[in-house]
Design an enzyme around this catalytic site. Structure first.
Site, mmCIF file in Angstrom:
data_model
loop_
_atom_site.group_PDB
_atom_site.id
_atom_site.type_symbol
_atom_site.label_atom_id
_atom_site.label_comp_id
_atom_site.label_asym_id
_atom_site.label_seq_id
_atom_site.Cartn_x
_atom_site.Cartn_y
_atom_site.Cartn_z
ATOM 1 N N GLY A 57 0.771 -1.294 0.074
ATOM 2 C CA GLY A 57 0.027 -0.071 -0.361
ATOM 3 C C GLY A 57 0.741 1.274 -0.066
ATOM 4 O O GLY A 57 0.471 2.384 -0.391
ATOM 5 N N ASP A 113 0.630 3.210 4.243
ATOM 6 C CA ASP A 113 -0.212 4.071 3.536
ATOM 7 C C ASP A 113 -1.275 4.497 4.481
ATOM 8 O O ASP A 113 -1.868 5.639 4.808
ATOM 9 C CB ASP A 113 -0.984 3.254 2.390
ATOM 10 C CG ASP A 113 -1.713 1.904 2.881
ATOM 11 O OD1 ASP A 113 -1.406 1.408 3.941
ATOM 12 O OD2 ASP A 113 -2.221 1.316 1.818
ATOM 13 N N ASP A 116 -5.761 2.224 10.037
ATOM 14 C CA ASP A 116 -7.007 1.752 10.279
ATOM 15 C C ASP A 116 -7.230 1.345 11.631
ATOM 16 O O ASP A 116 -7.384 2.157 12.651
ATOM 17 C CB ASP A 116 -7.451 0.830 9.226
ATOM 18 C CG ASP A 116 -8.854 0.600 9.085
ATOM 19 O OD1 ASP A 116 -9.686 1.471 9.579
ATOM 20 O OD2 ASP A 116 -9.222 -0.333 8.747
ATOM 21 N N LYS A 144 -7.719 6.963 10.037
ATOM 22 C CA LYS A 144 -8.887 6.835 10.518
ATOM 23 C C LYS A 144 -9.159 6.961 12.014
ATOM 24 O O LYS A 144 -9.154 5.949 12.588
ATOM 25 C CB LYS A 144 -9.676 5.738 10.052
ATOM 26 C CG LYS A 144 -9.794 5.766 8.371
ATOM 27 C CD LYS A 144 -10.486 4.406 7.898
ATOM 28 C CE LYS A 144 -10.602 4.164 6.449
ATOM 29 N NZ LYS A 144 -11.002 2.868 6.064
ATOM 30 N N PHE A 165 -14.203 3.632 3.289
ATOM 31 C CA PHE A 165 -13.136 2.887 2.680
ATOM 32 C C PHE A 165 -12.526 3.604 1.428
ATOM 33 O O PHE A 165 -13.236 4.167 0.445
ATOM 34 C CB PHE A 165 -13.797 1.498 2.098
ATOM 35 C CG PHE A 165 -12.302 0.562 1.827
ATOM 36 C CD1 PHE A 165 -11.829 -0.254 2.727
ATOM 37 C CD2 PHE A 165 -12.176 0.511 0.612
ATOM 38 C CE1 PHE A 165 -10.980 -1.015 2.362
ATOM 39 C CE2 PHE A 165 -11.016 -0.466 -0.069
ATOM 40 C CZ PHE A 165 -10.533 -1.107 0.919
ATOM 41 N N VAL A 166 -11.231 3.763 1.199
ATOM 42 C CA VAL A 166 -10.748 4.771 0.132
ATOM 43 C C VAL A 166 -9.920 3.748 -0.482
ATOM 44 O O VAL A 166 -8.985 2.787 0.007
ATOM 45 C CB VAL A 166 -10.085 5.740 0.484
ATOM 46 C CG1 VAL A 166 -10.968 6.917 1.280
ATOM 47 C CG2 VAL A 166 -8.946 5.573 1.817
ATOM 48 N N ASP A 172 -5.616 0.145 -2.255
ATOM 49 C CA ASP A 172 -6.495 -0.780 -3.157
ATOM 50 C C ASP A 172 -7.743 -1.366 -2.775
ATOM 51 O O ASP A 172 -7.968 -1.403 -1.338
ATOM 52 C CB ASP A 172 -5.512 -2.032 -3.412
ATOM 53 C CG ASP A 172 -5.543 -3.099 -2.190
ATOM 54 O OD1 ASP A 172 -5.172 -2.665 -1.139
ATOM 55 O OD2 ASP A 172 -5.751 -4.229 -2.334
#
Ligand code: IMP
Ligand code: MG
Length: 191
Positions: A57, A113, A116, A144, A165-166, A172
């Site tokens: 990522g 990246d 979460d 987040k 969700f991005v 990805d």
């Protein structure tokens, strides 16, 4: 690809500006850390600096970030996958590559990246810290804040984002959309 994108959350220019700011902050702090270790006239050239991107990522972010770091450094990747397979939630963390075997005396920056739940950063951080680097810092492009399950605040954070969700800029869904140049939210039908 474009037809699966519902909306752009952070455009490419905004990302580029922020990556430049992160680069300047990281370079400045590394210089300070090296001076603490080696004396007031030292520069980052006098120390061993190792950037550790968590793949896959962080690859796009890291590719841009390293060009904002005018510093002599090495890169040692760590490959990690969240399993099982295609999922919006990471359920567990599997280390898929060898860890660097010697970080003694190195100033280390671990880069991912997105933070979460924080499990990925937490596990990899612990493994790297066990290798006893001279200094250890963490950097994520996105966080987040609502989702954190572990008590971990990265030293450098590009953007705090809502709990959506991005994809894009390296992130990805099921392996796709990493090459989308902005951070974007997918259409419901695509997920
Ligand atoms: P954590 O271990 O829950 O902090 O999740 C970190 C990993 O899950 C990241 O390295 C990403 O690969 C993936 N991930 C978490 N949220 C997203 C997202 O919104 N889009 C894409 N990947 C995500
Ligand atoms: Mg992923």
């Amino acid at each position: 690809m474009q037809r699966d994108i519902a909306r752009v959350l952070i455009d490419h220019e905004t990302i580029a500006r922020r990556v430049g700011e992160l680069g300047r902050a990281i370079s400045g702090d590394l210089t300070k850390a090296v001076r603490l270790e080696k004396g007031p006239d030292a520069t980052p050239e006098d120390a061993s600096i190792v950037l550790i991107p968590i793949l896959t990522g962080s690859m796009v972010f890291v590719a841009d970030l390293i060009r904002e770091l005018p510093i002599k450094l090495r890169i040692q990747v760590v490959a990690v996958s969240s399993y099982p397979g295609k999922s919006m939630e990471s359920k567990g963390v599997a280390i898929k590559s060898a860890l660097p075997d010697d970080l003694t005396g190195a100033h280390v920056l671990l880069v991912d990246d997105i933070l979460d739940s924080g499990h990925t950063m937490n596990i990899v951080s612990r493994l790297i810290k066990d290798l006893r680097p001279a200094s250890f810092h963490t950097c994520v492009l996105l966080r987040k804040p609502g989702k954190a399950k572990v008590n971990l605040t990265p030293d450098y954070i590009g953007f705090d984002i809502p709990d959506e969700f991005v994809v894009g800029y390296g992130l990805d869904y099921d392996g796709f959309y990493r090459n989308y140049p902005a951070i974007a939210v997918l259409r419901g039908s695509a997920t």
